[in-house]
Enzyme design. Structure first.
Site, PDB file in Angstrom:
ATOM      1  N   THR A   1       6.838  -2.968  -0.954  1.00 34.67           N
ATOM      2  CA  THR A   1       5.981  -3.851  -1.761  1.00 34.67           C
ATOM      3  C   THR A   1       6.419  -3.714  -3.222  1.00 34.67           C
ATOM      4  OG1 THR A   1       4.324  -2.153  -2.245  1.00 34.67           O
ATOM      5  CG2 THR A   1       3.993  -3.422  -0.219  1.00 34.67           C
TER       6      THR A   1
ATOM      7  N   LYS B   1      -4.628  10.648  -4.773  1.00 37.58           N
ATOM      8  CA  LYS B   1      -4.851  10.411  -3.339  1.00 37.58           C
ATOM      9  C   LYS B   1      -5.468  11.647  -2.671  1.00 37.58           C
ATOM     10  CE  LYS B   1      -3.314   6.119  -3.179  1.00 37.58           C
ATOM     11  NZ  LYS B   1      -4.247   4.990  -3.022  1.00 37.58           N
TER      12      LYS B   1
ATOM     13  N   TYR C   1      -0.195  10.347  -9.220  1.00 38.61           N
ATOM     14  CA  TYR C   1      -0.469   9.596  -7.987  1.00 38.61           C
ATOM     15  C   TYR C   1      -0.855  10.513  -6.820  1.00 38.61           C
ATOM     16  CZ  TYR C   1       0.132   6.327  -4.108  1.00 38.61           C
ATOM     17  OH  TYR C   1      -0.069   5.576  -2.974  1.00 38.61           O
TER      18      TYR C   1
ATOM     19  N   ASP D   1     -12.142  -6.318 -10.586  1.00 37.35           N
ATOM     20  CA  ASP D   1     -11.334  -5.261 -11.181  1.00 37.35           C
ATOM     21  C   ASP D   1     -12.055  -3.958 -10.854  1.00 37.35           C
ATOM     22  OD1 ASP D   1     -10.243  -3.274 -12.804  1.00 37.35           O
ATOM     23  OD2 ASP D   1      -9.813  -4.658 -14.435  1.00 37.35           O
TER      24      ASP D   1
ATOM     25  N   ASN E   1      -8.431  -0.851  -1.130  1.00 40.50           N
ATOM     26  CA  ASN E   1      -6.967  -0.887  -1.044  1.00 40.50           C
ATOM     27  C   ASN E   1      -6.281  -0.838  -2.410  1.00 40.50           C
ATOM     28  OD1 ASN E   1      -4.277  -1.964   0.335  1.00 40.50           O
ATOM     29  ND2 ASN E   1      -4.721  -3.323  -1.387  1.00 40.50           N
TER      30      ASN E   1
HETATM   31  P1  NAP Z   1       1.019  -3.441  -4.675  1.00 41.27           P
HETATM   32  O1  NAP Z   1       1.917  -4.362  -3.938  1.00 41.27           O
HETATM   33  O2  NAP Z   1       1.429  -2.923  -6.010  1.00 41.27           O
HETATM   34  O3  NAP Z   1      -0.418  -4.113  -4.771  1.00 41.27           O
HETATM   35  C1  NAP Z   1      -1.451  -3.428  -5.434  1.00 41.27           C
HETATM   36  C2  NAP Z   1      -2.665  -4.309  -5.465  1.00 41.27           C
HETATM   37  O4  NAP Z   1      -3.710  -3.578  -6.132  1.00 41.27           O
HETATM   38  C3  NAP Z   1      -2.446  -5.600  -6.247  1.00 41.27           C
HETATM   39  O5  NAP Z   1      -3.181  -6.635  -5.639  1.00 41.27           O
HETATM   40  C4  NAP Z   1      -3.035  -5.264  -7.601  1.00 41.27           C
HETATM   41  O6  NAP Z   1      -3.473  -6.392  -8.321  1.00 41.27           O
HETATM   42  C5  NAP Z   1      -4.218  -4.422  -7.152  1.00 41.27           C
HETATM   43  N1  NAP Z   1      -4.813  -3.665  -8.250  1.00 41.27           N
HETATM   44  C6  NAP Z   1      -4.244  -2.731  -9.045  1.00 41.27           C
HETATM   45  N2  NAP Z   1      -5.123  -2.302  -9.960  1.00 41.27           N
HETATM   46  C7  NAP Z   1      -6.284  -2.976  -9.717  1.00 41.27           C
HETATM   47  C8  NAP Z   1      -7.560  -2.980 -10.303  1.00 41.27           C
HETATM   48  N3  NAP Z   1      -7.860  -2.210 -11.361  1.00 41.27           N
HETATM   49  N4  NAP Z   1      -8.515  -3.795  -9.777  1.00 41.27           N
HETATM   50  C9  NAP Z   1      -8.243  -4.580  -8.736  1.00 41.27           C
HETATM   51  N5  NAP Z   1      -7.035  -4.651  -8.144  1.00 41.27           N
HETATM   52  C10 NAP Z   1      -6.077  -3.844  -8.639  1.00 41.27           C
HETATM   53  O7  NAP Z   1       0.719  -2.103  -3.806  1.00 41.27           O
HETATM   54  P2  NAP Z   1       0.696  -1.865  -2.231  1.00 41.27           P
HETATM   55  O8  NAP Z   1       1.964  -1.215  -1.849  1.00 41.27           O
HETATM   56  O9  NAP Z   1       0.233  -3.068  -1.519  1.00 41.27           O
HETATM   57  O10 NAP Z   1      -0.417  -0.716  -2.186  1.00 41.27           O
HETATM   58  C11 NAP Z   1      -1.718  -0.938  -1.691  1.00 41.27           C
HETATM   59  C12 NAP Z   1      -2.362   0.422  -1.458  1.00 41.27           C
HETATM   60  O11 NAP Z   1      -1.565   1.166  -0.541  1.00 41.27           O
HETATM   61  C13 NAP Z   1      -2.466   1.290  -2.711  1.00 41.27           C
HETATM   62  O12 NAP Z   1      -3.702   1.977  -2.718  1.00 41.27           O
HETATM   63  C14 NAP Z   1      -1.334   2.278  -2.547  1.00 41.27           C
HETATM   64  O13 NAP Z   1      -1.594   3.504  -3.206  1.00 41.27           O
HETATM   65  C15 NAP Z   1      -1.328   2.452  -1.050  1.00 41.27           C
HETATM   66  N6  NAP Z   1      -0.057   2.936  -0.491  1.00 41.27           N
HETATM   67  C16 NAP Z   1       1.080   2.199  -0.619  1.00 41.27           C
HETATM   68  C17 NAP Z   1       2.254   2.666  -0.054  1.00 41.27           C
HETATM   69  C18 NAP Z   1       3.530   1.882  -0.134  1.00 41.27           C
HETATM   70  O14 NAP Z   1       4.573   2.429   0.280  1.00 41.27           O
HETATM   71  N7  NAP Z   1       3.537   0.661  -0.608  1.00 41.27           N
HETATM   72  C19 NAP Z   1       2.268   3.890   0.614  1.00 41.27           C
HETATM   73  C20 NAP Z   1       1.094   4.630   0.707  1.00 41.27           C
HETATM   74  C21 NAP Z   1      -0.073   4.125   0.168  1.00 41.27           C
HETATM   75  P3  NAP Z   1      -2.515  -7.140  -9.432  1.00 41.27           P
HETATM   76  O15 NAP Z   1      -1.658  -8.084  -8.644  1.00 41.27           O
HETATM   77  O16 NAP Z   1      -3.500  -7.813 -10.322  1.00 41.27           O
HETATM   78  O17 NAP Z   1      -1.728  -6.062 -10.119  1.00 41.27           O
END
Ligand code: NAP
Length: 249
Positions: free
Chosen positions: A200, A169, A165, A60, A87
């Site tokens: 996602t 970033k 958010y 975490d 990530n």
């Molecule tokens: P996601 O599907 O919501 O997955 C987020 C992941 O982060 C999950 O595995 C979640 O675990 C984990 N997480 C959240 N809080 C945590 C904590 N305190 N400790 C450990 N793990 C934690 O999001 P995603 O779209 O894959 O995003 C991944 C990264 O990409 C993020 O940093 C996000 O800001 C960035 N991003 C995403 C997008 C997009 O369009 N999706 C665009 C730009 C940047 P749980 O399953 O336990 O909740």
């Protein structure tokens, strides 16, 4: 031959899971950071079924003791770390996402994970990254953290007004630049990744890119050659027609 070890935080789903899959396919041992043990084990199984050398590790990122425990595990089992992909991230907003509606509780919650968590995990793992022959740190950021992108009246993101958010970033971008400066005379490279808008759970699967495509950006930065850059925000460029490249801060 020494095994290449990669730790990806928040790797149990979304872009993090796809990053673990792609780094695993390149022959790296992937440590699947997951705050929930069952979700971590499920991801480990899926990755192993796909042929990756994967191992779930409880992490975490908001818990310094948890980061220290992972560092201890990596130290004991592998002795070094080649790749750290910060990530894990969360998206929160209050009301209709206007700055004037922002609560400090939401702001703190988002910064705890997206900024403080990255610093905690990086500092815990840095001694092990220093021992690797060519370590790479990838901070998964976003174009919404770019002040230049967000304030361009002609840009696609000009209408966005949320504080928690995007500012998290922006802070992460500066964190990236500062670590890159501290580490500029080492073999460690530190860059921020912009995956682009990926479908996602994060956004109710509304993104127009896939998690696999988003992960390509992190993988590129995690596997930069010795003459590659450090201290950049790199990835998907929405306003430049959708290619990959350096984004403005
Ligand atoms: P996601 O599907 O919501 O997955 C987020 C992941 O982060 C999950 O595995 C979640 O675990 C984990 N997480 C959240 N809080 C945590 C904590 N305190 N400790 C450990 N793990 C934690 O999001 P995603 O779209 O894959 O995003 C991944 C990264 O990409 C993020 O940093 C996000 O800001 C960035 N991003 C995403 C997008 C997009 O369009 N999706 C665009 C730009 C940047 P749980 O399953 O336990 O909740």
């Amino acid at each position: 031959m020494t095994t290449t070890i990669a730790l990806i935080t928040g790797a149990n789903r979304g872009i993090g899971l796809a990053t673990a899959r792609q780094l695993g396919a390149r022959g790296m041992t992937v440590l699947v950071g997951a705050r929930d043990a069952a979700r971590g084990r499920a991801a480990e199984r899926a990755l192993r079924d796909g042929g990756a050398d994967a191992r779930a590790v409880p992490l975490d990122v908001t818990d310094e003791a948890s980061a220290a425990a992972v560092a201890e595990l990596v130290e004991q089992e592998y002795g070094h770390l080649d790749v750290l992909v910060n990530n894990a991230g969360i998206l929160r907003a209050d009301g209709t996402a206007l700055p004037s509606e922002t609560t400090l509780a939401t702001l703190r919650e988002v910064f705890e994970t997206n900024v403080f968590g990255v610093v905690a995990v990086t500092n815990a793992l840095l001694p092990l990254l220093r021992r690797a022959p060519a370590a790479r740190i990838v901070n998964v950021s976003s174009e919404v953290g770019s002040i230049a992108v967000m304030t361009d009246p002609a840009g696609a993101l000009f209408a966005l007004t949320s504080v928690p958010y995007p500012t998290s970033k922006t802070a992460l971008n500066m964190v990236t630049a500062m670590y890159a400066k501290e580490l500029r005379d080492t073999r460690i490279k530190v860059n921020a990744a912009n995956p682009g808008y990926c479908a996602t759970d994060f956004n109710g699967n509304s993104g127009f890119r896939t998690a696999e495509q988003g992960a390509e950006v992190s993988v590129h930065l995690a596997t930069l050659p010795a003459d590659g850059p450090s201290g950049l925000l790199w990835g998907f460029q929405m306003d430049a027609g959708g290619g990959y490249g350096v984004l403005p801060w």
